[in-house]
Design a protein around this motif. Structure first.
Motif, PDB file in Angstrom:
ATOM      1  N   MET A 124       0.842  -1.201   0.000  1.00  0.00           N
ATOM      2  CA  MET A 124       0.000   0.000   0.000  1.00  0.00           C
ATOM      3  C   MET A 124       0.873   1.246   0.000  1.00  0.00           C
ATOM      4  O   MET A 124       1.797   1.366   0.797  1.00  0.00           O
ATOM      5  CB  MET A 124      -0.898   0.019   1.240  1.00  0.00           C
ATOM      6  N   LYS A 125       0.564   2.156  -0.909  1.00  0.00           N
ATOM      7  CA  LYS A 125       1.328   3.401  -0.996  1.00  0.00           C
ATOM      8  C   LYS A 125       0.391   4.588  -0.823  1.00  0.00           C
ATOM      9  O   LYS A 125      -0.674   4.652  -1.425  1.00  0.00           O
ATOM     10  CB  LYS A 125       2.042   3.505  -2.345  1.00  0.00           C
ATOM     11  N   ILE A 126       0.809   5.531   0.010  1.00  0.00           N
ATOM     12  CA  ILE A 126       0.053   6.751   0.281  1.00  0.00           C
ATOM     13  C   ILE A 126       0.822   7.954  -0.251  1.00  0.00           C
ATOM     14  O   ILE A 126       2.032   8.067  -0.051  1.00  0.00           O
ATOM     15  CB  ILE A 126      -0.190   6.942   1.791  1.00  0.00           C
ATOM     16  N   LEU A 127       0.113   8.837  -0.925  1.00  0.00           N
ATOM     17  CA  LEU A 127       0.678  10.121  -1.352  1.00  0.00           C
ATOM     18  C   LEU A 127       0.162  11.211  -0.429  1.00  0.00           C
ATOM     19  O   LEU A 127      -1.053  11.353  -0.245  1.00  0.00           O
ATOM     20  CB  LEU A 127       0.262  10.423  -2.788  1.00  0.00           C
ATOM     21  N   ILE A 128       1.057  11.954   0.172  1.00  0.00           N
ATOM     22  CA  ILE A 128       0.687  13.111   0.987  1.00  0.00           C
ATOM     23  C   ILE A 128       0.962  14.376   0.184  1.00  0.00           C
ATOM     24  O   ILE A 128       2.103  14.645  -0.196  1.00  0.00           O
ATOM     25  CB  ILE A 128       1.476  13.161   2.311  1.00  0.00           C
ATOM     26  N   SER A 129      -0.092  15.132  -0.103  1.00  0.00           N
ATOM     27  CA  SER A 129       0.037  16.445  -0.736  1.00  0.00           C
ATOM     28  C   SER A 129       0.074  17.461   0.394  1.00  0.00           C
ATOM     29  O   SER A 129      -0.921  17.678   1.090  1.00  0.00           O
ATOM     30  CB  SER A 129      -1.158  16.698  -1.657  1.00  0.00           C
ATOM     31  N   ALA A 130       1.244  18.077   0.608  1.00  0.00           N
ATOM     32  CA  ALA A 130       1.467  18.892   1.796  1.00  0.00           C
ATOM     33  C   ALA A 130       1.500  20.382   1.478  1.00  0.00           C
ATOM     34  O   ALA A 130       2.467  20.886   0.904  1.00  0.00           O
ATOM     35  CB  ALA A 130       2.773  18.477   2.480  1.00  0.00           C
ATOM     36  N   ASP A 131       0.425  21.072   1.848  1.00  0.00           N
ATOM     37  CA  ASP A 131       0.373  22.531   1.739  1.00  0.00           C
ATOM     38  C   ASP A 131       0.668  23.119   3.115  1.00  0.00           C
ATOM     39  O   ASP A 131       0.710  22.389   4.120  1.00  0.00           O
ATOM     40  CB  ASP A 131      -1.000  22.963   1.224  1.00  0.00           C
ATOM     41  N   MET A 132       0.847  24.435   3.205  1.00  0.00           N
ATOM     42  CA  MET A 132       1.333  25.004   4.461  1.00  0.00           C
ATOM     43  C   MET A 132       0.346  25.903   5.172  1.00  0.00           C
ATOM     44  O   MET A 132       0.388  26.042   6.402  1.00  0.00           O
ATOM     45  CB  MET A 132       2.636  25.758   4.220  1.00  0.00           C
ATOM     46  N   GLU A 133      -0.572  26.551   4.442  1.00  0.00           N
ATOM     47  CA  GLU A 133      -1.471  27.506   5.097  1.00  0.00           C
ATOM     48  C   GLU A 133      -2.340  26.843   6.166  1.00  0.00           C
ATOM     49  O   GLU A 133      -2.747  27.478   7.140  1.00  0.00           O
ATOM     50  CB  GLU A 133      -2.370  28.204   4.074  1.00  0.00           C
ATOM     51  N   GLY A 134      -2.623  25.561   5.986  1.00  0.00           N
ATOM     52  CA  GLY A 134      -3.450  24.850   6.954  1.00  0.00           C
ATOM     53  C   GLY A 134      -2.665  24.093   8.005  1.00  0.00           C
ATOM     54  O   GLY A 134      -3.230  23.269   8.733  1.00  0.00           O
ATOM     55  N   ALA A 135      -1.369  24.358   8.111  1.00  0.00           N
ATOM     56  CA  ALA A 135      -0.545  23.663   9.102  1.00  0.00           C
ATOM     57  C   ALA A 135      -0.779  24.208  10.505  1.00  0.00           C
ATOM     58  O   ALA A 135      -1.286  25.318  10.691  1.00  0.00           O
ATOM     59  CB  ALA A 135       0.935  23.789   8.730  1.00  0.00           C
ATOM     60  N   THR A 136      -0.392  23.438  11.479  1.00  0.00           N
ATOM     61  CA  THR A 136      -0.477  23.833  12.880  1.00  0.00           C
ATOM     62  C   THR A 136       0.193  25.190  13.103  1.00  0.00           C
ATOM     63  O   THR A 136       1.321  25.415  12.657  1.00  0.00           O
ATOM     64  CB  THR A 136       0.198  22.779  13.773  1.00  0.00           C
ATOM     65  N   GLY A 137      -0.502  26.100  13.770  1.00  0.00           N
ATOM     66  CA  GLY A 137       0.077  27.377  14.180  1.00  0.00           C
ATOM     67  C   GLY A 137       0.118  28.463  13.130  1.00  0.00           C
ATOM     68  O   GLY A 137       0.412  29.617  13.449  1.00  0.00           O
ATOM     69  N   VAL A 138      -0.171  28.150  11.892  1.00  0.00           N
ATOM     70  CA  VAL A 138      -0.073  29.128  10.808  1.00  0.00           C
ATOM     71  C   VAL A 138      -1.336  29.983  10.751  1.00  0.00           C
ATOM     72  O   VAL A 138      -2.442  29.458  10.657  1.00  0.00           O
ATOM     73  CB  VAL A 138       0.136  28.426   9.455  1.00  0.00           C
ATOM     74  N   THR A 139      -1.158  31.320  10.792  1.00  0.00           N
ATOM     75  CA  THR A 139      -2.305  32.230  10.720  1.00  0.00           C
ATOM     76  C   THR A 139      -2.026  33.489   9.915  1.00  0.00           C
ATOM     77  O   THR A 139      -2.950  34.273   9.662  1.00  0.00           O
ATOM     78  CB  THR A 139      -2.739  32.690  12.131  1.00  0.00           C
ATOM     79  N   TRP A 140      -0.801  33.735   9.503  1.00  0.00           N
ATOM     80  CA  TRP A 140      -0.370  35.046   9.021  1.00  0.00           C
ATOM     81  C   TRP A 140       0.481  34.881   7.783  1.00  0.00           C
ATOM     82  O   TRP A 140       1.213  33.889   7.659  1.00  0.00           O
ATOM     83  CB  TRP A 140       0.439  35.721  10.145  1.00  0.00           C
ATOM     84  N   PRO A 141       0.417  35.822   6.806  1.00  0.00           N
ATOM     85  CA  PRO A 141       1.218  35.659   5.593  1.00  0.00           C
ATOM     86  C   PRO A 141       2.693  35.358   5.851  1.00  0.00           C
ATOM     87  O   PRO A 141       3.277  34.490   5.176  1.00  0.00           O
ATOM     88  CB  PRO A 141       1.028  37.001   4.879  1.00  0.00           C
TER      89      PRO A 141
END
Length: 277
Positions: free
Chosen positions: A1-18
């Motif tokens: 079984m193989k999983i692909l993680i598409s990782a964006d940053m705006e929705g990461a923990t602690g992120v709120t500001w440009p």
């Protein structure tokens, strides 16, 4: 079984500001740590659930944000720009069983922390065949054409709500709750890591390849914050201006639609001036 993680940053923990997501800023350096923590938690959870391989595709801005030296060594990372399918590069090779959207965010024009669709500004609305389109919806339509289900989504609470519309079976984790475009009630990294790991473990059982979904043609509409951007977008073949700040195009598959979308947003970005947009 193989999983692909598409990782964006705006929705990461602690992120709120440009500045939290703009490469080169002190805040970005700090938030890269939490971004990597979220991804590592998902990797661990997928392996807990029985995955044999995990590929992490960097999907934010420069696509060079995660800390490779701190990545779970069982996973591999695809980093860098100019990839055929951008945010979901890797899904097209026929060996991926499930996709996770990590650190995703709400659509342009919607409530959500750092909400946008591809461009941080300029694009104020995107619709696909009449549906308001987040990056999650766009990418879910792409991976569906390869028979790969979305099994996990993380981001703010608005992102998780959005995911119910395009991947109702997927597990979701809200790492923060929306207050405004630039404010959120955030959970600590230790807590979000535990939540993401548990959800990823549970999501692994959903990673079963399916018959490819051919639901086109797709009509994509974009609304801009300035009229000259609509004119600029029409240099892309097939794109027509349908209003003062509106353009639209129709493609038979989502593969073609997302590639046209990338071309439009690239052209529009080049047409934005520093102070007046």
């Amino acid at each position: 079984m193989k999983i692909l993680i598409s990782a964006d940053m705006e929705g990461a923990t602690g992120v709120t500001w440009p500045a939290d997501v703009l490469p080169g800023t002190p805040q970005w350096e700090r938030c890269r740590q939490m971004f990597t923590s979220d991804v590592n938690a998902a990797i661990a959870g997928f392996f807990d659930g029985g995955a044999d391989a995990v590929l992490v595709n960097e999907a934010h801005w420069s696509m060079r944000n995660l800390l490779l030296e701190k990545l779970d060594e069982r996973a591999e990372m695809l980093t860098g720009k100019h990839k055929t399918l951008g945010m979901v590069e890797g899904v097209q090779h026929g060996d991926v069983d499930g996709v996770a959207f990590l650190g995703y965010h709400a659509a342009a024009g919607a409530e959500g922390v750092l909400a946008h669709t591809y461009l941080a500004n300029s694009v104020i609305g995107v619709r696909v065949s009449g549906r308001r389109a987040s990056e999650g919806l766009l990418n879910s339509l792409v991976v569906a054409e390869y028979g790969v289900p979305v099994v996990l989504v993380t981001g703010d609470d608005r992102t998780c709500e959005d995911a119910k519309g395009y991947a109702p079976q997927a597990r979701s984790v809200a790492v923060k709750d929306y207050v405004s475009r630039y404010a959120a009630v955030c959970r600590a990294p230790a807590r979000t890591a535990a939540d993401i790991r548990a959800a990823a473990k549970d999501a692994t059982r959903l990673a079963v390849r399916q018959a490819p979904v051919r639901s086109g043609p797709f009509t994509v509409e974009l609304e801009f914050d300035a009229e000259h951007l609509a004119g600029a977008a029409t240099v892309v073949p097939g794109v027509e201006q349908t209003g003062e700040r509106l353009v639209a195009y129709t493609m038979p598959t989502m593969y073609e639609a997302i590639r046209c979308f990338k071309a439009v947003t690239t052209v529009v970005s080049a047409a934005v001036e520093d102070h007046y947009g």
